[in-house]
Design an enzyme around this catalytic site. Structure first.
Site, PDB file in Angstrom:
ATOM      1  N   GLU A 297       0.802  -1.235   0.000  1.00 23.87           N
ATOM      2  CA  GLU A 297       0.000   0.000   0.000  1.00 23.87           C
ATOM      3  C   GLU A 297       0.830   1.278   0.000  1.00 23.87           C
ATOM      4  OE1 GLU A 297      -2.564  -0.446   3.367  1.00 23.87           O
ATOM      5  OE2 GLU A 297      -3.624  -2.140   2.516  1.00 23.87           O
TER       6      GLU A 297
ATOM      7  N   ASN B  51       2.078  -5.262  -3.137  1.00 22.73           N
ATOM      8  CA  ASN B  51       0.696  -5.629  -2.805  1.00 22.73           C
ATOM      9  C   ASN B  51      -0.128  -4.370  -2.557  1.00 22.73           C
ATOM     10  OD1 ASN B  51      -1.288  -7.689  -2.014  1.00 22.73           O
ATOM     11  ND2 ASN B  51      -1.042  -6.912   0.071  1.00 22.73           N
TER      12      ASN B  51
ATOM     13  N   HIS C 163     -10.372  -6.559  -1.497  1.00 29.49           N
ATOM     14  CA  HIS C 163     -11.423  -6.448  -0.479  1.00 29.49           C
ATOM     15  C   HIS C 163     -12.603  -5.750  -1.148  1.00 29.49           C
ATOM     16  CE1 HIS C 163      -8.781  -7.735   2.725  1.00 29.49           C
ATOM     17  NE2 HIS C 163      -7.872  -6.859   2.326  1.00 29.49           N
TER      18      HIS C 163
ATOM     19  N   GLU D 168      -6.120 -10.938  -1.043  1.00 37.97           N
ATOM     20  CA  GLU D 168      -6.888 -10.763   0.202  1.00 37.97           C
ATOM     21  C   GLU D 168      -8.381 -10.674  -0.050  1.00 37.97           C
ATOM     22  OE1 GLU D 168      -5.330  -7.545   2.593  1.00 37.97           O
ATOM     23  OE2 GLU D 168      -3.273  -7.944   1.993  1.00 37.97           O
TER      24      GLU D 168
ATOM     25  N   ASP E 264     -12.152 -10.680   0.056  1.00 44.74           N
ATOM     26  CA  ASP E 264     -13.352 -10.951   0.845  1.00 44.74           C
ATOM     27  C   ASP E 264     -14.456 -10.050   0.304  1.00 44.74           C
ATOM     28  OD1 ASP E 264     -12.382  -8.578   2.021  1.00 44.74           O
ATOM     29  OD2 ASP E 264     -11.844  -9.548   3.903  1.00 44.74           O
TER      30      ASP E 264
END
Ligand code: XIL
Length: 327
Positions: free
Chosen positions: A112, A160, A196, A225, A227
């Site tokens: 990030e 990432n 996400h 990641e 979800d």
């Protein structure tokens, strides 16, 4: 497919057995972050990270490492002066990557580092005070990648990132960096797209276009990641419509990954709703974001992923379902 894991839960029967049965790749959710590995400036504590590696070895899984350089890392106990920061980070990357050498096949080296506008985010590592490369654009990112590469030349090195999975200014900034690194032979092997999903309506075609332009540069994509958060308002909580839509989103993103040859791993951020960061992140207003419910019952999302990865085209993607485990 793969989840991040909480080693404290390995001994919980349903957690351990589901994980071992369903996945061929794991990643620690928190225990390879600075806050766990560096209890103070002088010490390294690899105990929990080693537990992840041991679990993976016992169940023939690979391990992704997460994460070496993140602006959100708190260095409260480190007691450094600004002049010491480059050495502190160099030592951190070197010790951690060397410790897990041969055990972690891919690292999220940077996490990030870009803002929504596509510019570099202010951070302790970049410019506050930074490792000596403030104002020099992505030079600090390249430096971190080079340190990681020196510590383990065989590990795949990833950048990432979040909220730039579609084509937008943030992913444009990242794309420009990648192009530059690739042109000059910088050590980067892949891009992690966190994925996400908070609103049940991601722009899947734009995400696909973004994956397409990155992989065309010759890097791998790992979905790192994923979800899909659902509203937890009692009147709408986990009704069948939401669960169906959630399953569709998982299916669509998995299909986009499969459609691009360079997309080589698919991770969810946890696997059971019993252990997920979403509820605390949204202060209870969202939750139920993962393929298994709190009691480890598979949800429609699980079946959607299983079907999507069952078409035989996924040998290159790390997948979760037992039938699909690679030999
Ligand atoms: C989160 C973990 O899930 C939480 O347990 C922790 O308290 C904070 O970090 N992007 C990332 C992850 O790269 O490391 C974050 O994980 C979620 C957002």
């Amino acid at each position: 497919m793969a989840p991040p894991v909480r080693p404290a839960q390995f001994s919980e029967l349903a957690y351990g057995t589901t994980l071992a049965r369903e996945f061929n790749l794991i990643q620690p959710e928190d225990v390879m972050k600075w806050s766990v590995i560096r209890p103070d400036r002088a010490s390294f504590d690899f105990t929990a990270g080693d537990a992840v590696v041991a679990f993976a070895a016992a169940h023939q899984m690979q391990v992704r490492g997460h994460t070496l350089v993140w602006g959100r890392h708190k260095l409260d106990g480190a007691e450094y002066t600004p002049a010491e920061l480059p050495d502190l980070l160099h030592e951190h990357i070197t010790r951690v990557v060397q410790h897990f050498r041969g055990k972690v096949f891919a690292w999220d080296v940077l996490n990030e580092a870009f803002d929504e506008n596509g510019k570099l985010r202010n951070s302790i590592w970049y410019d506050r005070p930074g490792i000596g490369l403030a104002g020099k654009g992505t030079a600090y990112i390249e430096q971190a990648l080079r340190w990681a590469h020196a510590a383990d030349p065989d590990a795949l090195l990833f950048y990432n990132y979040a909220e730039g999975e579609a084509v937008n200014p943030k992913s444009d900034g990242l794309y420009a960096m990648l192009k530059d690194f690739k042109r000059r032979g910088g050590p980067i092997d892949g891009i992690g797209m966190q994925m996400h999903i908070f609103d049940l309506h991601p722009d899947v075609s734009s995400i696909g276009a973004n994956i397409g332009r990155f992989t065309a540069l010759g890097v791998q994509i790992h979905i790192t990641e994923m979800d899909v958060a659902l509203p937890t308002n009692p009147s709408t909580l986990r009704n069948s419509e939401d669960l169906g839509r959630q399953a569709d989103v998982y299916r669509e993103i998995a299909a986009v990954c499969l459609a691009h040859h360079g997309c080589t791993a698919f991770q969810t951020w946890g696997f059971s709703d019993k252990y997920s960061w979403i509820r605390s992140f949204f202060r209870g207003n969202k939750g139920a974001a993962l393929p298994w419910d709190e009691k480890y019952n598979p949800k429609p999302a699980y079946r959607a992923l299983k079907e999507t990865f069952a078409d035989g085209s996924c040998d290159r993607v790390k997948v979760s379902t037992p039938e699909l485990r690679q030999p």
